[in-house]
Design an enzyme around this catalytic site. Structure first.
Site, PDB file in Angstrom:
ATOM      1  N   LYS A 126       7.721  -0.670  12.277  1.00  0.00           N
ATOM      2  CA  LYS A 126       8.308  -0.236  11.010  1.00  0.00           C
ATOM      3  C   LYS A 126       9.461   0.751  11.217  1.00  0.00           C
ATOM      4  O   LYS A 126      10.365   0.829  10.410  1.00  0.00           O
ATOM      5  CB  LYS A 126       7.237   0.382  10.105  1.00  0.00           C
ATOM      6  CG  LYS A 126       6.244  -0.654   9.555  1.00  0.00           C
ATOM      7  CD  LYS A 126       5.316  -0.078   8.507  1.00  0.00           C
ATOM      8  CE  LYS A 126       4.327  -1.124   8.033  1.00  0.00           C
ATOM      9  NZ  LYS A 126       3.499  -0.732   6.908  1.00  0.00           N
ATOM     10  N   HIS A 149      -4.862 -33.938  17.142  1.00  0.00           N
ATOM     11  CA  HIS A 149      -3.747 -34.771  17.589  1.00  0.00           C
ATOM     12  C   HIS A 149      -2.651 -33.945  18.246  1.00  0.00           C
ATOM     13  O   HIS A 149      -1.537 -34.420  18.429  1.00  0.00           O
ATOM     14  CB  HIS A 149      -3.189 -35.568  16.407  1.00  0.00           C
ATOM     15  CG  HIS A 149      -4.207 -36.525  15.872  1.00  0.00           C
ATOM     16  ND1 HIS A 149      -4.248 -37.839  16.239  1.00  0.00           N
ATOM     17  CD2 HIS A 149      -5.264 -36.318  15.049  1.00  0.00           C
ATOM     18  CE1 HIS A 149      -5.273 -38.427  15.637  1.00  0.00           C
ATOM     19  NE2 HIS A 149      -5.908 -37.525  14.910  1.00  0.00           N
ATOM     20  N   GLU A 168      -4.974  -7.480  14.938  1.00  0.00           N
ATOM     21  CA  GLU A 168      -4.505  -6.146  14.582  1.00  0.00           C
ATOM     22  C   GLU A 168      -5.663  -5.161  14.711  1.00  0.00           C
ATOM     23  O   GLU A 168      -5.463  -3.989  14.993  1.00  0.00           O
ATOM     24  CB  GLU A 168      -3.946  -6.166  13.156  1.00  0.00           C
ATOM     25  CG  GLU A 168      -2.996  -5.012  12.874  1.00  0.00           C
ATOM     26  CD  GLU A 168      -2.265  -5.172  11.556  1.00  0.00           C
ATOM     27  OE1 GLU A 168      -1.793  -6.283  11.247  1.00  0.00           O
ATOM     28  OE2 GLU A 168      -2.183  -4.195  10.825  1.00  0.00           O
ATOM     29  N   LYS A 212       0.835  -1.198   0.000  1.00  0.00           N
ATOM     30  CA  LYS A 212       0.000   0.000   0.000  1.00  0.00           C
ATOM     31  C   LYS A 212       0.875   1.255   0.000  1.00  0.00           C
ATOM     32  O   LYS A 212       0.691   2.162  -0.781  1.00  0.00           O
ATOM     33  CB  LYS A 212      -0.906  -0.035   1.237  1.00  0.00           C
ATOM     34  CG  LYS A 212      -1.870   1.103   1.352  1.00  0.00           C
ATOM     35  CD  LYS A 212      -2.835   0.871   2.517  1.00  0.00           C
ATOM     36  CE  LYS A 212      -3.636   2.132   2.803  1.00  0.00           C
ATOM     37  NZ  LYS A 212      -4.558   1.946   3.936  1.00  0.00           N
ATOM     38  N   GLY A 226      -4.928  -2.329   5.285  1.00  0.00           N
ATOM     39  CA  GLY A 226      -4.138  -3.460   4.793  1.00  0.00           C
ATOM     40  C   GLY A 226      -4.814  -4.804   5.009  1.00  0.00           C
ATOM     41  O   GLY A 226      -4.924  -5.631   4.105  1.00  0.00           O
ATOM     42  N   ARG A 227      -5.291  -5.037   6.243  1.00  0.00           N
ATOM     43  CA  ARG A 227      -5.877  -6.354   6.541  1.00  0.00           C
ATOM     44  C   ARG A 227      -7.275  -6.517   5.973  1.00  0.00           C
ATOM     45  O   ARG A 227      -7.898  -7.566   6.134  1.00  0.00           O
ATOM     46  CB  ARG A 227      -5.864  -6.581   8.056  1.00  0.00           C
ATOM     47  CG  ARG A 227      -6.556  -5.487   8.851  1.00  0.00           C
ATOM     48  CD  ARG A 227      -6.203  -5.598  10.327  1.00  0.00           C
ATOM     49  NE  ARG A 227      -6.710  -4.489  11.132  1.00  0.00           N
ATOM     50  CZ  ARG A 227      -6.098  -3.315  11.268  1.00  0.00           C
ATOM     51  NH1 ARG A 227      -4.981  -3.071  10.609  1.00  0.00           N
ATOM     52  NH2 ARG A 227      -6.611  -2.374  12.037  1.00  0.00           N
ATOM     53  N   GLU A 265      10.538  -4.630   4.596  1.00  0.00           N
ATOM     54  CA  GLU A 265      10.619  -6.031   4.154  1.00  0.00           C
ATOM     55  C   GLU A 265      10.311  -6.146   2.665  1.00  0.00           C
ATOM     56  O   GLU A 265      11.041  -6.795   1.905  1.00  0.00           O
ATOM     57  CB  GLU A 265       9.612  -6.890   4.939  1.00  0.00           C
ATOM     58  CG  GLU A 265       9.919  -7.079   6.408  1.00  0.00           C
ATOM     59  CD  GLU A 265       9.323  -5.994   7.291  1.00  0.00           C
ATOM     60  OE1 GLU A 265       9.044  -4.870   6.792  1.00  0.00           O
ATOM     61  OE2 GLU A 265       9.159  -6.258   8.497  1.00  0.00           O
TER      62      GLU A 265
HETATM   63  C1  G6Q Z   1      -2.579  -4.034   7.954  1.00  0.00           C
HETATM   64  C2  G6Q Z   1      -1.345  -3.413   8.413  1.00  0.00           C
HETATM   65  C3  G6Q Z   1      -0.080  -4.089   7.948  1.00  0.00           C
HETATM   66  C4  G6Q Z   1       0.292  -3.789   6.513  1.00  0.00           C
HETATM   67  C5  G6Q Z   1       1.726  -4.221   6.268  1.00  0.00           C
HETATM   68  C6  G6Q Z   1       2.178  -3.971   4.852  1.00  0.00           C
HETATM   69  O1  G6Q Z   1      -3.688  -3.636   8.245  1.00  0.00           O
HETATM   70  O2  G6Q Z   1      -1.351  -2.078   8.133  1.00  0.00           O
HETATM   71  O3  G6Q Z   1      -0.112  -5.491   8.126  1.00  0.00           O
HETATM   72  O4  G6Q Z   1      -0.580  -4.429   5.627  1.00  0.00           O
HETATM   73  O5  G6Q Z   1       2.551  -3.575   7.191  1.00  0.00           O
HETATM   74  O6  G6Q Z   1       2.092  -2.617   4.531  1.00  0.00           O
HETATM   75  P1  G6Q Z   1       2.261  -2.128   3.044  1.00  0.00           P
HETATM   76  O7  G6Q Z   1       1.149  -2.732   2.235  1.00  0.00           O
HETATM   77  O8  G6Q Z   1       2.177  -0.638   3.085  1.00  0.00           O
HETATM   78  O9  G6Q Z   1       3.591  -2.622   2.576  1.00  0.00           O
END
Ligand code: G6Q
Length: 543
Positions: A505, A385, A354, A207, A268-269, A213
């Site tokens: 971050k 199990h 989250e 996003k 994001g989620r 990462e």
């Molecule tokens: C989700 C969070 C988080 C995010 C990641 C990746 O609700 O904000 O999990 O999706 O940190 O972020 P980017 O899509 O900006 O790389």
């Protein structure tokens, strides 16, 4: 000024009610009220929910519904669907429901109907996905794409991985899908070691397009590609981006013509049904993706319009509140009895924790009640199990959600009946247990009776669906999204920000130069962190 949750009449009534309820046993609740197995059920959008094996009576259920009303749940649902800026700490609308609104619908944000834009992106994704699937899109050397690698993390990874695994039955089998998320180089190396760069497409999903990462993995992917294709022009044919940040996408070297956008009102989620789902769409095709969106939308409409007592997400959300706040349960186990849903619990972990892992109210007051429980799980029957032991006989009360399907996608006799027999048997055993007398009657030696006694009274929901399809997957995810919303509305928290993630971050960025510098910088952390950094530096240089 908002009334504090614990000052609400329904809360006080629930507390008084709990003083009786904590001593009830599900065995007795079913004996005195045999009709509850039929009555405490609800069905919508093709999902049947049996919530009768919960430690509730009609009175409990009534009080929970009253609590939802007192907390203004209806207004909050309307505010979300309308596009109000209910994510107050980020001053944003929360409109993942717009991502699945049908063409022709109207949802106005800042004076603009966003639905046409949503469909414009879906159409562009559709024609791109078709070109990859048909082989019309060719790589730098003229070969069609055979491997799709999604690079993303958190919300830009967990949804795509989960959906790919869930819908593998429907996916283009000639294509290989991989997902790289961890900044640990092992993730990238293992995901690409057997791939031919000339046949590989990278989708960089982020996003913000600034996440450490993802950007590190994306740069490594570019180096890996150019190591074999040796021409910068190859990047345009092998990289596409999914992002809201066109400037950073361009800076990375990806043509914005190959960028698929979304909007700041998609968290994001909550983004797997936006362009973040491009890998899903390539796997199942634009029509399959459209079916998934229709499933989401059907559950959205149910949540928005159904009365609370028949509203599946509301019921699930209120039961979660009942156990978290009154019984002190700290976790919920999600147990899908379908191998394709193997990543569903991991996906739900982010969605639930989250969203509702918060300790202050919307107004910034510290809460004096429990909020989001830990969600976890594994597919059945594997979990039986391993950790089910603790659910059956441990000292924690862990409410469970069992998820099963009446039809299997892989009808290999006799597997499906065996699988489903386990769902029903586990929920039954958790609820009713086995008394000491029953154990004795089996002739068990006296010393072993306590060990072989099962207290029961362990609550569960059973969700029964017909068949795992893109549509049912969409409904199931939306069900949990809105259950999370319901819980957040009761707890009066912001379910849509994630300051803890944001903290992560920036924290590592501070330490990176301290690990990499040729000479040790003045370390200004606590003595423990300083010593760990020194030990790492020394070991790294000598190893
Ligand atoms: C989700 C969070 C988080 C995010 C990641 C990746 O609700 O904000 O999990 O999706 O940190 O972020 P980017 O899509 O900006 O790389």
């Amino acid at each position: 000024m908002t009334v504090s949750l614990t000052a609400r009449p329904a809360w006080a009534a629930l507390q008084a009610h709990y003083a009786k309820a904590r001593d009830w046993h599900l065995r007795q609740l079913f004996t005195t009220d045999p009709g509850r197995g039929d009555r405490f059920t609800a069905e919508a959008a093709g999902i049947f929910l049996d919530y009768s094996k919960n430690r509730i009576t009609d009175e409990t259920f009534g009080l929970l519904l009253q609590l939802a009303t007192e907390c203004g749940l209806k207004d909050r649902i309307d505010a979300m669907f309308r596009g109000d800026r209910i994510n107050v700490t980020e001053n944003r609308s929360v409109l993942h429901t717009a991502l699945r609104a049908p063409r022709g619908a109207s949802i106005v944000v800042d004076g603009k109907n966003v639905v046409p834009e949503v469909h414009e992106v879906l159409d562009r994704m559709g024609s791109f996905a078709d070109r990859i699937r048909s082989g019309a899109w060719t790589g730098h050397t003229g070969k069609p794409v055979k491997n799709v690698v999604n690079i993303g993390i958190g919300g830009s990874d967990l949804g795509p991985v989960m959906a790919y695994e869930a819908l593998r039955y429907y996916s283009a089998r000639g294509l290989t899908f991989r997902f790289v998320s961890n900044v640990d180089g092992t993730d990238f190396v293992e995901a690409t070691r057997d791939l031919d760069a000339a046949e590989t497409l990278f989708i960089v999903s982020s996003k913000t397009f600034t996440t450490l990462e993802t950007m590190t993995n994306a740069r490594t992917a570019r180096d890996w590609l150019l190591a074999s294709l040796t021409d910068d022009k190859a990047v345009a044919k092998h990289f596409v981006a999914v992002s809201t940040n066109a400037a950073e996408v361009t800076k990375f070297g990806i043509d914005t013509g190959n960028m698929f956008g979304f909007w700041d009102w998609v968290g994001g989620r909550y983004s797997m049904d936006s362009a973040i789902g491009l890998s899903t769409m390539i796997a199942v095709g634009p029509a399959g993706f459209g079916e998934m969106l229709a499933g989401f939308h059907e559950m959205d409409e149910h949540f928005r319009t159904a009365p609370f007592e028949k509203n599946l997400p509301v019921i699930l959300g209120l039961l979660a509140v009942w156990y978290a706040d009154f019984f002190g349960s700290q976790s919920v186990a999600v147990l899908p009895y379908d191998q394709y849903l193997k990543r569903f619990p991991a996906y739900l972990q982010q969605l639930t924790m989250e969203s509702n892992g918060k300790r202050v109210t919307l107004g910034g007051q510290e809460v004096d009640y429990a909020t989001g429980p830990v969600y976890w799980g594994e597919p059945g029957t594997n979990g039986q199990h391993s950790f089910y032991q603790l659910i059956h006989q441990g000292t924690n009360l862990i409410p469970c959600d069992f998820i099963g399907f009446t039809q299997t996608l892989n009808p290999v006799e006799p597997h499906h009946d065996l699988l489903m027999a386990n769902v029903f048997a586990q929920a039954e055993a958790l609820a009713f247990g086995k008394t000491a007398d029953e154990v004795k009657a089996e002739g068990v030696a006296a010393a072993l009776v306590p060990h072989k006694t099962f207290p029961g009274n362990r609550p569960s929901n059973t969700l029964l669906l017909d068949r795992l399809t893109p549509t049912t997957l969409g409904k199931l995810i939306a069900l949990y999204e809105h259950s999370v919303f319901t819980q957040g509305a009761i707890w009066d928290i912001d379910s849509f920000d994630q300051w803890g993630v944001e903290l992560g971050k920036v924290l590592a960025q501070r330490i990176v130069p301290e690990l990499q510098g040729a000479t040790e910088p003045a370390l200004k952390h606590d003595t423990s962190t300083n010593a760990l950094i020194r030990r790492y530096r020394a070991a790294r240089r000598s190893g």
